[in-house]
Design a protein around this motif. Structure first.
Motif, mmCIF file in Angstrom:
data_model
loop_
_atom_site.group_PDB
_atom_site.id
_atom_site.type_symbol
_atom_site.label_atom_id
_atom_site.label_comp_id
_atom_site.label_asym_id
_atom_site.label_seq_id
_atom_site.Cartn_x
_atom_site.Cartn_y
_atom_site.Cartn_z
ATOM 1 N N TYR A 12 0.978 -1.285 -0.013
ATOM 2 C CA TYR A 12 -0.087 0.084 -0.019
ATOM 3 C C TYR A 12 0.946 1.195 -0.270
ATOM 4 N N ASP A 40 2.200 2.461 -3.321
ATOM 5 C CA ASP A 40 1.185 2.879 -4.287
ATOM 6 C C ASP A 40 0.824 4.104 -4.309
ATOM 7 N N SER A 41 0.938 5.205 -5.364
ATOM 8 C CA SER A 41 0.561 6.636 -5.100
ATOM 9 C C SER A 41 -0.930 6.686 -5.342
ATOM 10 N N LYS A 42 -1.579 5.558 -5.800
ATOM 11 C CA LYS A 42 -3.011 5.536 -6.089
ATOM 12 C C LYS A 42 -3.660 4.528 -5.237
ATOM 13 N N ASP A 67 -5.749 4.254 -2.530
ATOM 14 C CA ASP A 67 -7.113 4.420 -2.140
ATOM 15 C C ASP A 67 -8.237 4.523 -3.245
ATOM 16 N N ASP A 68 -7.460 4.704 -4.559
ATOM 17 C CA ASP A 68 -8.589 4.656 -5.569
ATOM 18 C C ASP A 68 -9.136 3.623 -5.818
ATOM 19 N N THR A 69 -10.524 3.565 -5.707
ATOM 20 C CA THR A 69 -11.473 2.555 -6.103
ATOM 21 C C THR A 69 -12.051 2.266 -7.229
ATOM 22 N N SER A 70 -11.647 3.077 -8.286
ATOM 23 C CA SER A 70 -12.325 3.032 -9.623
ATOM 24 C C SER A 70 -11.762 1.468 -10.165
ATOM 25 N N ASN A 105 -8.368 1.246 -11.953
ATOM 26 C CA ASN A 105 -7.283 1.247 -10.907
ATOM 27 C C ASN A 105 -7.200 -0.246 -9.967
ATOM 28 N N GLN A 109 -4.338 -2.895 -9.573
ATOM 29 C CA GLN A 109 -3.644 -3.494 -8.146
ATOM 30 C C GLN A 109 -3.860 -4.916 -8.147
ATOM 31 N N ASP A 166 -9.510 0.098 0.880
ATOM 32 C CA ASP A 166 -8.530 -0.218 -0.363
ATOM 33 C C ASP A 166 -8.426 -1.882 -0.678
#
Length: 455
Positions: free
Chosen positions: A159, A162-164, A166-169, A172, A176, A265
């Motif tokens: 975690y 990873d710069s993204k 918390d992005d739950t799109s 993305n 992950q 996340d």
């Protein structure tokens, strides 16, 4: 200071007193579950699961309708509508490894063409890497004797890189998930080597090879000489495919849905699923099977004497043998009552591997137990459905014949199931925007506060 440190790891008299208080005030009468129609384990008295969601990913079938009534039948497992037996037969006939093809199917809902499969393999290959110094800074620091805990820590640490995170799109989260599926074998094998190195063994860390399948890379990275046979890789690949998913209601996959529904996340979600899978009633069951057989092989003098084997099984159920839990591990399943299709498929190859490894006698003992156990359980217990060997019954034997360390039995299960968890996480994110929150009935009466001097 030393006494304080000891207190952290000992059950002191005060801890024991408080534990007794916990047990006393947490006990609930079993009859109340029936009175209030609580579905313990989210299953009714006949073992049928409470409907908690919808899924397109996999289906477990163990009953059919005859004259308007449900009756048990041979079990079937479907991935995205395809029977697992047909999928296995397909990639075996075409003579390629199945993990990558079936992972594509579960994640994207369609079987890949040859070019799509090649492209997906390349996608996984380019993601078989860890952040710089991750092995040194994370895996090598305070390695755990329990690989599932070590793996969970590694996943949670990713975690931070990873710069993204918390992005739950969907795009993305898919990125992950593909990263974690590709990285998992390295996290697993390197964690195992790191723990052994801390306890005096040689340290060898091999990078995965791009031309190898997931199963081949696991065997290559695990063994100091990097060698494995084609049959070994083929059977490990088979194990990964058979463990990849099992409906939406198994404990770790349901955990994935529950945690995903909170909006958290991907790394936290997969770590939660790992915590669930670690339990001996779930992913840890195959270790219990091999430990039970190790004890059996010591206690039963003549493995070919069915009466002696039968007596040991009676002793298991009477809590006189092995761990005194009263269980024959590897027998029975929450859904299957006639046969577990995964065990049926596995068994065809177990005999072949036993011959290659010179373990025919051991394989015969497993077969004897498989035939005797349902009869013994039927004599000793009231059961609402049939009892059969499940996939854990033979997977433990397979892993032992592959010379895989017991510490990696459950992590290998996780290396497969992470594909299913990923598919279910993506499905939950796409379809449901509501946190999963079932109800519990409170039983404690309301009480008036009492001042401390009056207690």
């Amino acid at each position: 200071m030393a006494s304080v440190q000891r207190a952290l790891f000992e059950n002191t008299p005060e801890i024991q007193r408080l534990a007794a208080l916990c047990e006393k005030n947490n006990a609930i009468e079993k009859e109340l579950y029936t009175k209030y129609e609580v579905k313990r384990g989210l299953r009714d008295l006949n073992g049928k699961g409470v409907l908690a969601g919808l899924t397109n990913i996999s289906d477990v079938c163990a009953k059919k309708i005859v004259n308007g009534e449900e009756v048990p039948c041979a079990g079937n497992l479907y991935y995205r509508g395809y029977n697992i037996k047909d999928l296995v037969e397909g990639f075996l006939r075409e003579e390629h490894y199945g993990f990558e093809e079936i992972a594509y199917l579960l994640l994207f809902g369609e079987l890949p063409s040859a070019s799509e499969l090649a492209g997906f393999h390349e996608t996984l290959v380019e993601r078989r890497t860890l952040p710089p110094n991750f092995v040194r800074d994370v895996i090598m620091k305070a390695p755990s004797r329990d690989m599932m805990n070590s793996l969970s820590r590694s996943i949670l640490n990713l975690y931070s890189y990873d710069s993204k995170a918390d992005d739950t799109s969907i795009p993305n989260v898919l990125r992950q998930c593909l990263n974690l599926i590709s990285q998992f074998p390295m996290l697993m094998v390197y964690g195992y080597h790191a723990y052994n190195y801390r306890h005096g063994d040689d340290l060898f860390i091999y990078a995965p090879l791009p031309e190898l399948s997931t199963a081949e890379n696991i065997l290559m990275m695990l063994r100091e000489d990097r060698k494995y046979t084609k049959l070994e890789a083929k059977i490990l690949d088979m194990a990964l495919v058979l463990h990849m998913d099992h409906g939406g209601g198994n404990n770790s996959t349901f955990t994935t849905h529950v945690v995903t529904s909170s909006g958290t996340d991907t790394y936290s979600t997969i770590a939660a699923a790992m915590a669930s899978l670690k339990g001996p009633k779930h992913g840890g069951a195959n270790i219990k099977v091999t430990q039970m057989f190790d004890d059996m092989k010591e206690k039963v003098k003549d493995w070919e004497d069915k009466d002696e084997v039968r007596q040991y099984l009676y002793d298991l159920l009477d809590k006189k043998a092995f761990d005194q839990k009263g269980l024959i591990y590897g027998m029975g399943h929450a859904i299957y009552s006639v046969s577990d299709p995964r065990a049926d498929i596995f068994k065809k190859f177990v005999k072949q591997l036993a011959k290659e490894k010179g373990c025919e006698k051991e394989y015969q003992l497993y077969e004897t137990v498989e035939h005797l156990a349902p009869e013994v359980i039927g004599e000793k217990r009231k059961i609402y459905k049939g009892v059969n060997a499940n996939v854990d019954f033979y997977s433990g034997l397979v892993y032992s014949m592959l010379n895989l360390p017991k510490e990696l039995y459950t992590p290998i299960f996780a290396a497969a199931r992470i594909v299913g968890w990923s598919a279910h996480r993506l499905e939950e994110l796409k379809n449901v925007d509501k946190i999963i929150r079932p109800a519990y009935k409170p039983l404690a009466p309301h009480r008036e506060y009492v001042k401390i001097e009056d207690r």
